[in-house]
Design a protein around this motif. Structure first.
Motif, PDB file in Angstrom:
ATOM      1  N   GLU A   1     -56.813  52.429  22.047  1.00 44.49           N
ATOM      2  CA  GLU A   1     -55.186  53.063  22.695  1.00 44.49           C
ATOM      3  C   GLU A   1     -54.357  52.070  22.793  1.00 44.49           C
ATOM      4  OE1 GLU A   1     -56.303  56.659  25.586  1.00 44.49           O
ATOM      5  OE2 GLU A   1     -55.733  54.723  26.559  1.00 44.49           O
TER       6      GLU A   1
ATOM      7  N   LEU B   1     -47.189  58.311  25.073  1.00 46.41           N
ATOM      8  CA  LEU B   1     -47.116  58.919  24.798  1.00 46.41           C
ATOM      9  C   LEU B   1     -45.913  60.043  24.262  1.00 46.41           C
ATOM     10  CD1 LEU B   1     -49.511  60.173  23.094  1.00 46.41           C
ATOM     11  CD2 LEU B   1     -49.394  62.208  23.551  1.00 46.41           C
TER      12      LEU B   1
ATOM     13  N   GLN C   1     -52.732  60.953  19.162  1.00 49.99           N
ATOM     14  CA  GLN C   1     -53.865  60.612  20.371  1.00 49.99           C
ATOM     15  C   GLN C   1     -54.416  62.676  19.742  1.00 49.99           C
ATOM     16  OE1 GLN C   1     -55.686  59.725  22.269  1.00 49.99           O
ATOM     17  NE2 GLN C   1     -54.925  57.787  23.273  1.00 49.99           N
TER      18      GLN C   1
ATOM     19  N   GLN D   1     -50.265  58.181  29.643  1.00 43.86           N
ATOM     20  CA  GLN D   1     -50.649  59.078  28.672  1.00 43.86           C
ATOM     21  C   GLN D   1     -50.632  58.102  27.702  1.00 43.86           C
ATOM     22  OE1 GLN D   1     -51.984  62.545  26.926  1.00 43.86           O
ATOM     23  NE2 GLN D   1     -54.098  61.882  25.850  1.00 43.86           N
TER      24      GLN D   1
ATOM     25  N   PRO E   1     -50.335  56.125  23.637  1.00 52.60           N
ATOM     26  CA  PRO E   1     -51.071  56.643  22.573  1.00 52.60           C
ATOM     27  C   PRO E   1     -52.246  55.676  21.701  1.00 52.60           C
ATOM     28  CG  PRO E   1     -48.680  55.644  22.333  1.00 52.60           C
ATOM     29  CD  PRO E   1     -49.399  55.304  23.299  1.00 52.60           C
TER      30      PRO E   1
END
Length: 619
Positions: free
Chosen positions: A73, A79, A342, A387, A389
């Motif tokens: 990541e 994200l 993802q 979150q 990427p």
């Protein structure tokens, strides 16, 4: 992501072509149709040239041999950065492929092998027998149909160039569509608003709407929970993208309602067009002020003079700049985002929460709107700002390389990377080595030289599938300088006023999320970057927001009409704007008061405008 269904094979749409940075090879799309290297012996070339429609290094073999699915990541980004990239790609590029008939996809494979009656526009991807994933499933063929060629602007013969169904400009076509017909389908017809359904979701995509350009819908309940209707036909491609489209639909309606409050005299058309103009400016500002600097770097933005101005109007426009999208950009360079995707989505109930409420594989939300119908949009949006990427490397989520657009009940899908490689060959774009030279980098003559730019393990993988470095496939500035309608340009009839432009400059993606996602009440100011030092979570109320009182119609009318008066030789565009304003505003505020007829010829218009402006406060 690739498009599966677009225009029919027997149509010849008069649509603009993509631009090519380099001239395609003499036989575009057949450069690698023969299983040979550019450095093979003449005897081998002659032998292999007889084997028609067999690729050099099969695109699936390239994908399987060069990529892996290692999870790494990028902790610096969210994200949102990836979803914005896909939304932006769908705003400026849409390369159609052939159909057998409206709404009927060309089938190139049957029972795992090339179909006996494969259409001439088929270019199926060969799958090696020893493929680690597809091999045991008995698959030797992957669906692939060639792109629709564009009509040359001068009607001269030459290499085929594909069609771009969209304008190359960043103009919000993903929200409104590239044509008036699509805009009419998404409009509510009152208050300047866009259509929406219960829950403030995008409207249902009615059966038969532009079936020649629609993607398939994989909803398990296509009647009760159909895919969504938006400006772009790919809006339901995956749940994160559908969420972004929904947020922008809500933002348009929010703008229309606010404009109606400050301009109660405006009708549906005026409210819609002005809300659309503001929203387009918001998208441009966020792209060039927040997103692109993270993608290409601040130094490159300065060198190309692509950044946004903090005050005043810009003069960064040149009619010598061709703003068309380059094939090399759309087919290779801009697909860098695929490595950032993802393989799963994480949903959260609150920004402050560290507990994931739901984790779902990306393969389960392709072309399926179920999560949004289930009321999960807020949690998806919060997940987008929490979150991370993936990093930009040779690792690709298996949801993209093995399960792309996997139909319900099937054990496999397509391979996005193989499709990317095959599309580059279909369009005849230059090789990686050739584009290095075009971009000012030295050509490489051996795989070892690639280690200066690539990790050793990636070079090793490339060497395993390519015979020579020359065989390696190639996988915004013009949009800024070539757009005469860019939001911060001045001295144009359609320019924002200085006060309006100052309000647009307050817009951020974080503010858009706050205004349109009810559960987001706290957020980091830069939503494309992870929260942390210098980007701490803060209350939405502390973020700058636009004041739409700058859009009171008196202010706009005065400014544009004074521009008309000041011009010694008004342009056709300025005359058109002045006539429009005079027709809508002068009769109500001047002619009616004078109890006289209104004549829109130039002399009367000039006098009416002059007297009208004298009655009004300065802009």
């Amino acid at each position: 992501m690739p498009v599966l269904l677009t225009v029919a094979a027997d149509t010849e749409p008069e649509l603009p072509p993509f631009l090519t940075v380099l001239e395609p090879p003499h036989h575009p799309g057949r450069r690698s149709h023969y299983h040979m290297s550019r450095h093979d012996s003449n005897a081998r070339v002659q032998t292999l040239a007889r084997e028609a429609l067999v690729w050099v290094e099969a695109a699936r073999a390239v994908s399987a041999g060069v990529t892996d699915s290692t999870d790494a990541e990028n902790a610096a980004l969210t994200l949102c950065f990836v979803h914005w990239g896909q939304f932006m790609d769908h705003d400026i590029t849409f390369s159609p492929v052939q159909l057998a008939a409206p709404g009927v996809r060309i089938r190139c494979c049957a029972d795992g092998v090339v179909a006996d009656d494969a259409h001439p526009r088929c270019l199926p991807i060969a799958v090696p027998e020893d493929d680690p994933f597809y091999g045991p499933l008995g698959q030797r063929c992957m669906e692939f149909t060639r792109s629709v060629p564009a009509m040359p602007t001068d009607c001269s013969p030459g290499p085929a160039i594909t069609v771009n169904l969209l304008t190359a400009f960043i103009d919000g076509s993903g929200v409104y569509g590239p044509h008036e017909s699509r805009a009419a389908q998404v409009r509510a017809g009152e208050g300047g608003r866009l259509l929406m359904q219960e829950g403030a979701l995008l409207p249902r995509d009615p059966p038969g709407v532009q079936i020649d350009t629609e993607l398939p819908c994989l909803s398990p309940d296509p009647e009760g929970r159909p895919c969504f209707l938006a400006g772009d036909v790919r809006a339901t491609e995956q749940s994160g993208l559908a969420t972004v489209h929904t947020i922008w639909m809500r933002e348009h309606n929010r703008l229309a309602r606010r404009l109606e409050r400050v301009n109660p005299e405006w009708d549906d058309e005026q409210l819609f067009q002005e809300a659309r103009r503001i929203l387009g400016a918001e998208i441009q500002h966020i792209t060039y002020n927040e997103w692109l600097p993270l993608l290409v770097g601040e130094a490159f933005m300065r060198r190309m003079r692509m950044g946004t101005q903090r005050r005043g109007f810009s003069r960064r426009y040149s009619n010598r700049v061709n703003p068309s999208i380059a094939t090399e950009f759309s087919t290779a360079a801009f697909r860098v985002g695929h490595t950032l995707i993802q393989g799963h989505l994480e949903l959260y109930r609150r920004v402050a929460s560290s507990s994931v409420s739901l984790r779902i594989n990306l393969r389960d939300v392709f072309l399926d709107p179920a999560l949004l119908y289930d009321g999960q949009l807020d949690q998806i949006a919060i997940g987008m700002i929490k979150q991370h990427p993936q990093t930009c490397d040779a690792s690709i989520a298996e949801d993209l390389t093995e399960f792309l657009f996997q139909p319900k009940g099937h054990t496999f899908g397509l391979d996005l990377i193989a499709l990317n490689v095959q599309r580059g060959r279909d369009l005849g774009i230059a090789s990686y080595n050739t584009m290095r030279s075009r971009c000012g980098l030295p050509r490489v003559s051996s795989f070892r030289q690639l280690q200066r730019q690539m990790p050793t393990d990636v070079v090793r993988r490339l060497r395993s599938v390519y015979a020579h470095v020359d065989d390696i496939d190639l996988f915004f500035a013009r949009l800024r300088w070539g757009d005469n309608f860019f939001y911060d340009l001045g001295d144009r009839p359609w320019s924002f006023t200085r006060a309006q432009l100052n309000q647009v400059r307050k817009v951020t993606w974080a503010r858009i999320l706050c205004d349109n996602v009810r559960s987001i009440v706290r957020i980091q100011p830069s939503a494309f970057r992870s929260a942390g030092i210098g980007n701490s979570i803060t209350a939405c109320g502390s973020l700058p927001s636009m004041n739409l009182r700058a859009w009171r119609w008196l202010t706009m009318a005065v400014r544009h009409l004074r521009l008309y008066i000041a011009a010694e030789s008004p342009s056709a565009e300025l005359k058109q704007v002045a006539n429009f304003i005079a027709a809508h505003y002068v009769p109500a505020w001047f002619t009616v008061r004078q109890n006289s007829g209104y004549n829109s010829d130039a002399k009367t218009l000039h006098l009416s405008v002059e007297l009208f402006c004298l009655q009004l406060p300065s802009s």
